[in-house]
Design an enzyme around this catalytic site. Structure first.
Site, PDB file in Angstrom:
ATOM      1  CG  ASP A  46     -17.900  -3.808  -4.448  1.00 53.74           C
ATOM      2  OD1 ASP A  46     -16.638  -3.946  -3.790  1.00 53.74           O
ATOM      3  OD2 ASP A  46     -18.668  -4.848  -4.411  1.00 53.74           O
ATOM      4  CE1 TYR A  51     -20.124 -10.503  -5.566  1.00 53.66           C
ATOM      5  CE2 TYR A  51     -19.883  -8.169  -6.575  1.00 53.66           C
ATOM      6  CZ  TYR A  51     -19.828  -9.055  -5.315  1.00 53.66           C
ATOM      7  OH  TYR A  51     -19.565  -8.691  -4.357  1.00 53.66           O
ATOM      8  CE  LYS A  76     -16.205  -7.245  -3.201  1.00 56.86           C
ATOM      9  NZ  LYS A  76     -16.858  -6.899  -4.347  1.00 56.86           N
ATOM     10  CG  HIS A 107     -15.368 -12.290  -2.534  1.00 55.10           C
ATOM     11  ND1 HIS A 107     -15.942 -12.316  -3.667  1.00 55.10           N
ATOM     12  CD2 HIS A 107     -16.272 -11.791  -1.668  1.00 55.10           C
ATOM     13  CE1 HIS A 107     -17.159 -12.005  -3.672  1.00 55.10           C
ATOM     14  NE2 HIS A 107     -17.432 -11.371  -2.429  1.00 55.10           N
TER      15      HIS A 107
END
Length: 306
Positions: A46, A51, A76, A107
């Site tokens: 994932d 991030y 995402k 997201h």
């Protein structure tokens, strides 16, 4: 053995029941963690541009000996990319060194304006929302991606029953997945029932709780772990999978990465009832960013105190 190894999405593809989360995996550690996850046997990863580690993880995907058809990758669409869906996907594919992703998620159900400086990506003021566009427009653009072959399925994240209902009023394609925070203190029963009725699979992020969680010290969870000669983490992950969710625990510690995947089992009815009792009379949400608007419409029975 875990209750199931995978779940079949409404698009027909299978998502492995236990995946590897990369949220908060710091630069310099993310790649090593994903390498350890591959080695441990994970085949579900994932990711997200927010991030800040997709390019690092992409080098692992580029060099792995595991055939691409044998592992499942989610990424995402960040909120400031809602009006540039195609280019955002291309950026993630480039960073991840992939020709396609198995699952592409919106997201959050909020559209933000892009910042003029790439260095500020992801640091936008989340309370200042774009005008003339909402997540239904974003979803229309995401639906068009399916014809490109660069995504195998599309879905959403952090959507409540209220926002899912709004989305489905205009959607041509029902989301394959809704990824939300789900853990023993936040089973989201109302949302779970709604998604099940609509054929939307749920993926649980933060399945072991969040920062400040005391779930690993919970007496009920510890009792089951002792009886089963396993870890408290495996108790929680096994409970989540048995409830019908895929789960994406995160760790950068090789031994824990391996344990999270290999130590799962089927809980008894009594054990499931004990686990289900943890969210009563009130649950607790650990991830609750302030978007300046209501996101978590289903939190009537959730403790909102920090």
């Amino acid at each position: 053995m875990a209750a199931v190894d995978s779940f079949t999405l409404n698009s027909g593809i299978k998502i492995p029941a236990i995946g590897f989360g990369t949220w908060k995996s710091p630069p310099g550690q993310a790649a090593a963690a994903v390498e350890a996850a591959f080695e441990a046997g994970y085949r579900h990863f994932d990711c997200a541009p927010l991030y800040g580690n997709e390019a690092e993880i992409g080098q692992v995907f580029k060099n792995t000996k595991v055939h691409r058809s044998e592992y499942f990758v989610t990424t995402k669409l960040w909120s400031s990319d809602h009006r540039r869906v195609t280019s955002a996907l291309e950026k993630s594919l480039s960073d991840l060194c992939l020709d396609y992703v198995d699952l592409y998620l919106m997201h959050w159900p909020v559209t933000l304006d892009p910042t003029p400086n790439d260095a500020d990506y992801g640091k936008e003021n989340r309370k200042v929302h774009a005008s003339g566009w909402d997540f239904r427009d974003t979803w229309r653009e995401m639906e068009a991606l399916l014809a490109t072959g660069k995504v195998k399925a599309i879905g959403v994240a952090n959507f409540s029953t209220v926002n899912l209902e709004k989305l489905l009023q205009t959607a041509k394609i029902v989301p394959a997945v809704n990824q939300t925070e789900i853990q023993p203190l936040l089973p989201q029963d109302k949302l779970h029932a709604y998604c099940k009725a609509k054929g939307i699979h749920q993926t649980a992020f933060g399945p072991l709780g969040g920062s400040g969680s005391t779930l690993h010290q919970n007496s009920i969870i510890n009792k089951i772990a002792e009886t089963r000669a396993t870890s408290t983490g495996n108790v929680m992950l096994s409970w989540g999978v048995q409830k019908g969710w895929s789960v994406i625990p995160k760790s950068v510690t090789p031994s824990r990465i391996k344990q999270n995947l290999s130590g799962n089992f089927t809980l008894s009815d009594e054990e499931m009832t004990s686990m289900d009792s943890l969210a009563k009379p009130k649950g607790k949400r650990f991830n609750r960013p302030d978007w300046g608007t209501t996101i978590f419409h289903d939190d009537a029975a959730v403790d909102l105190e920090e």
